[in-house]
Write an enzyme that holds these catalytic residues in place. Structure first.
Site, mmCIF file in Angstrom:
data_model
loop_
_atom_site.group_PDB
_atom_site.id
_atom_site.type_symbol
_atom_site.label_atom_id
_atom_site.label_comp_id
_atom_site.label_asym_id
_atom_site.label_seq_id
_atom_site.Cartn_x
_atom_site.Cartn_y
_atom_site.Cartn_z
ATOM 1 N N THR A 162 0.874 -1.187 0.000
ATOM 2 C CA THR A 162 0.000 0.000 0.000
ATOM 3 C C THR A 162 0.908 1.233 0.000
ATOM 4 O O THR A 162 1.367 1.644 -1.050
ATOM 5 C CB THR A 162 -0.963 0.009 1.207
ATOM 6 O OG1 THR A 162 -0.225 -0.140 2.399
ATOM 7 C CG2 THR A 162 -2.002 -1.086 1.071
ATOM 8 N N LYS A 188 4.160 -6.786 3.970
ATOM 9 C CA LYS A 188 3.911 -5.376 3.689
ATOM 10 C C LYS A 188 3.822 -4.653 5.027
ATOM 11 O O LYS A 188 3.389 -5.218 6.021
ATOM 12 C CB LYS A 188 2.633 -5.168 2.898
ATOM 13 C CG LYS A 188 1.381 -5.404 3.710
ATOM 14 C CD LYS A 188 0.202 -4.669 3.141
ATOM 15 C CE LYS A 188 0.479 -3.205 3.028
ATOM 16 N NZ LYS A 188 0.366 -2.486 4.321
ATOM 17 N N THR A 199 -1.493 -1.703 6.693
ATOM 18 C CA THR A 199 -1.583 -2.616 7.804
ATOM 19 C C THR A 199 -0.488 -3.632 7.594
ATOM 20 O O THR A 199 -0.029 -3.843 6.489
ATOM 21 C CB THR A 199 -2.942 -3.310 7.799
ATOM 22 O OG1 THR A 199 -3.212 -3.729 6.463
ATOM 23 C CG2 THR A 199 -4.021 -2.360 8.227
ATOM 24 N N GLU A 289 6.605 4.866 7.525
ATOM 25 C CA GLU A 289 6.235 6.054 6.754
ATOM 26 C C GLU A 289 7.129 7.252 7.091
ATOM 27 O O GLU A 289 7.226 7.665 8.232
ATOM 28 C CB GLU A 289 4.760 6.382 6.979
ATOM 29 C CG GLU A 289 3.876 5.355 6.271
ATOM 30 C CD GLU A 289 2.418 5.499 6.593
ATOM 31 O OE1 GLU A 289 1.610 5.191 5.705
ATOM 32 O OE2 GLU A 289 2.094 5.906 7.704
ATOM 33 N N ASN A 412 0.435 11.198 6.343
ATOM 34 C CA ASN A 412 -0.773 10.840 7.075
ATOM 35 C C ASN A 412 -1.755 11.985 7.247
ATOM 36 O O ASN A 412 -2.911 11.764 7.617
ATOM 37 C CB ASN A 412 -0.396 10.239 8.425
ATOM 38 C CG ASN A 412 0.178 8.865 8.231
ATOM 39 O OD1 ASN A 412 -0.497 7.990 7.710
ATOM 40 N ND2 ASN A 412 1.444 8.688 8.577
ATOM 41 N N SER A 417 -7.907 12.431 1.991
ATOM 42 C CA SER A 417 -8.712 13.447 1.312
ATOM 43 C C SER A 417 -8.187 13.757 -0.081
ATOM 44 O O SER A 417 -7.112 13.370 -0.449
ATOM 45 C CB SER A 417 -8.788 14.698 2.169
ATOM 46 O OG SER A 417 -7.579 14.897 2.866
#
Lengths: 417, 417
Positions: A162, A188, A199, A289, A412, A417
């Site tokens: 992802t 992942k 996740t 991240e 994040n 959006s």
């Protein structure tokens, strides 16, 4: 969404060997992403055993509940098993429709693969709270079944990504009895944690003949110091899933059938198995991240290993410690703070703290002999070790994390959006 | 270090009345900062009672240990009390020299103020791990004693700031018996938490005649839903200190002497006292490092208040929830995640989630009737309320926090070096 590959990505990606009894295929089902694969099918030959560990979240996803139910009445199937993983949608917090989507995915797969729905294992990763349209798997699964082949490991690792910036694979070969067996794993991450499109999922495969009970025991103990010792941001996913499959195919080549995790013949295998889990877990930390530095937190001299783990997690999850590392600042005062807030036995005046081997604090105060220039140079390294010695007992533990950067906030904050 | 005033700063700053029996003075002792005050002296008349609550850190600062020892053998002093607060250096994790620095500060103050060292209360905030040179207080304290005056409340609030962007004051006037009494409070924050130059300190003063035991009881219960219900980044300081002083001067004007916190005559006072604590606590949240939005987390329908508190803290401390708020994203999936990871009783399929009063999720799935445009507009507000109803019981709680922005990372990554 970040597209640049993490600077901490491994430079050495192993060639993934085939594993007898495992065939893989991937496809683009259009769950959410465009122009990339988002569904993985793994077909496992008859006789394969399964084990699994899952998120401790009180609000788990529908696929987690599905897999738990399958493992509960696990048996080795005569017709073989299948694993279906999709990325783009976690099928989490989707209520009754989520359970229906899981069931439909399993039904479609069972029909395509010629086995029962109860032989299908599922995992989903991606947005939470959006209904998963499982009808998109109609037709796709039939194609996947006919395309499945033993060599598609890198494709498999790609299809489950992802916000990951690189595919995560690991492999090991080890002797079981006198027979060479193989262990392959994919994962992942982007967190152990739950950004709404990341996740932690991992799948490990072997041709070793191991009963489900022994495999479950191996997995449960193996995860403790690997995946459970990684944290990106303290946020536990609703979907964390680690499944292990043992096809047993090496039995035909003479590997002994193992029915107890404590079997002495399993010793080398256990080590290799944990090595694969540790390798994948470290890759997850390396792809946290926004991560720019891999951080290894070591706590020694605690009253127990469990106490050392709590203190190490407190350090590894502290936003102030993590931002200091991002700023290349050997801010040991924040490490003291994190030790203090953990609530575990600690004596301020016995604490010593080291950054990359350089002692900066001892006996409850700044180490008078430490050289700021030397430490500053060490902090520029992309791998930072923070070691804290408590001087109370023999408890030791180690946790991996990464730094907290502006990029994490950007990923994040700008994401859904 | 951030210099721009938080956009969440209160627009209405109260006039701080004088309190009989309290005199204040501030000075620039050059502890760390240049061109600003960094030391506060409060002189309290004979008969003043004291109460205190402190950090739960296992590694507290030397001044915290000093104050705990003073309170242990607390008595109301015939010669009066003094409080000395310095900013710029927390005197934390400074070992034996830290204890010596605390003692020296008290000795210098006692000599200047004409009381005993055991009548001096201390608090320090700033860098952790650097020795505090208390000899800098020589001479300074004498000047402070002679300059002390009853009106210098704003000066006092300024002198204790570190990374705070505005001074924090609150006041209330209330009847005790038939006599008007006053409660004044000041605080510093930027975290409830411990960036290495920001620890939570607060000092509350009243002229009400209340015994130390009753005041301690008031303070302990008052803090539970105010300061203890605020979190900026989950990092607990080594120096958190909240002291309350009651001079009793209003006794001369007819206020009854109160010796039990449960005294019915204290009812209005208790409410006003908690109001001052709540006001200061909210200002701390409004000045969280890098904060652009004040976030109120409400949890209802939990099995108990304690359970609601744990879940509310889990939401309020989640980096993913906080970055979503910074990104003006009503990302309720992350709220579900935070509920799930709290480890408290929760039934996914009974959860409802509201952002600023708009229900976005109900019964374990997206609320089909919610309007994304309406929610997006609401998220632009600088005050965000996240309400989660669990549907299990009557437990309710409320926690304040702020969003997690790139500015937080910048402040804490660029700070010490």
């Amino acid at each position: 969404m970040s597209t640049a590959i993490s600077p901490l990505a491994p430079t050495d990606v192993p060639d993934m060997p085939e594993i007898a009894g495992v065939r893989l295929a991937t496809a683009a089902a259009g769950i959410r992403y465009k122009g990339r694969t988002d569904v993985l099918l793994a077909l496992l030959d008859a006789g394969t055993t399964v084990a699994g560990v899952f998120t401790r979240s009180r609000c788990p996803s529908a696929p987690v509940e599905w897999c738990r139910a399958r493992l509960k009445d696990a048996h080795s199937s005569r017709a073989g098993l299948a694993l279906v993983v999709n990325s783009g949608n976690a099928n989490a917090f989707t209520g009754k429709t989520g359970r229906q989507a899981a069931k439909l995915t399993a039904d479609i797969t069972a029909k395509a693969a010629g086995c029962k729905a109860s032989d299908i294992y599922l995992a989903s990763t991606g947005v939470i709270g959006e209904p998963l349209d499982a009808t998109k798997f109609n037709g796709v699964l039939e194609t996947l079944v006919s395309n499945a082949a033993p060599h598609r490991w890198m494709d498999a690792a790609h299809a489950i990504m992802t916000t990951d910036t690189f595919p995560k694979v690991a492999t090991a070969s080890v002797k079981l009895g006198k027979t060479a067996v193989t262990i392959n794993g994919i994962a992942k991450g982007a967190g152990m944690i739950a950004p709404d499109m990341a996740t932690m999922l991992s799948f490990v495969f072997t041709d070793a003949p191991i009963t489900a009970t022994a495999l479950q025991s191996l997995l449960k103990s193996g995860v403790e110091d690997t995946f459970n010792a990684v944290t990106i941001d303290s946020d536990t996913s609703t979907s964390d899933t680690l499944l292990a499959f043992a096809t047993g195919a090496a039995g035909a080549r003479g590997a002994p059938k193992i029915s107890r995790a404590s079997d002495p013949r399993l010793k080398a295998f256990v080590k290799a198995f944990r090595g694969v889990l540790a390798d994948l877990a470290e890759q997850v930390a390396r792809d946290g991240e926004g991560a720019r530095k891999l951080v290894e937190v070591i706590v020694e001299g605690a009253t127990s290993k469990a106490s050392a783990r709590k203190i190490a997690k407190s350090i590894a999850n502290s936003p102030l410690v993590k931002t200091a590392i991002a700023g290349e600042d050997a801010n040991w005062g924040r490490v003291v703070m994190a030790v203090g807030k953990a609530g575990e036995p600690a004596d301020r005046d016995k604490l010593s703290i080291y950054f990359n081997g350089i002692r900066v604090a001892k006996s409850g105060a700044r180490d008078p002999s430490y050289d700021e220039a030397e430490v500053s140079k060490a902090m520029k390294n992309d791998r930072i070790q923070i070691k804290t010695t408590l001087g109370l007992g023999k408890g030791r533990d180690r946790v991996l994390t990464c730094d907290l950067t502006k990029e994490y906030v950007a990923i994040n904050g700008d994401y859904r959006s």
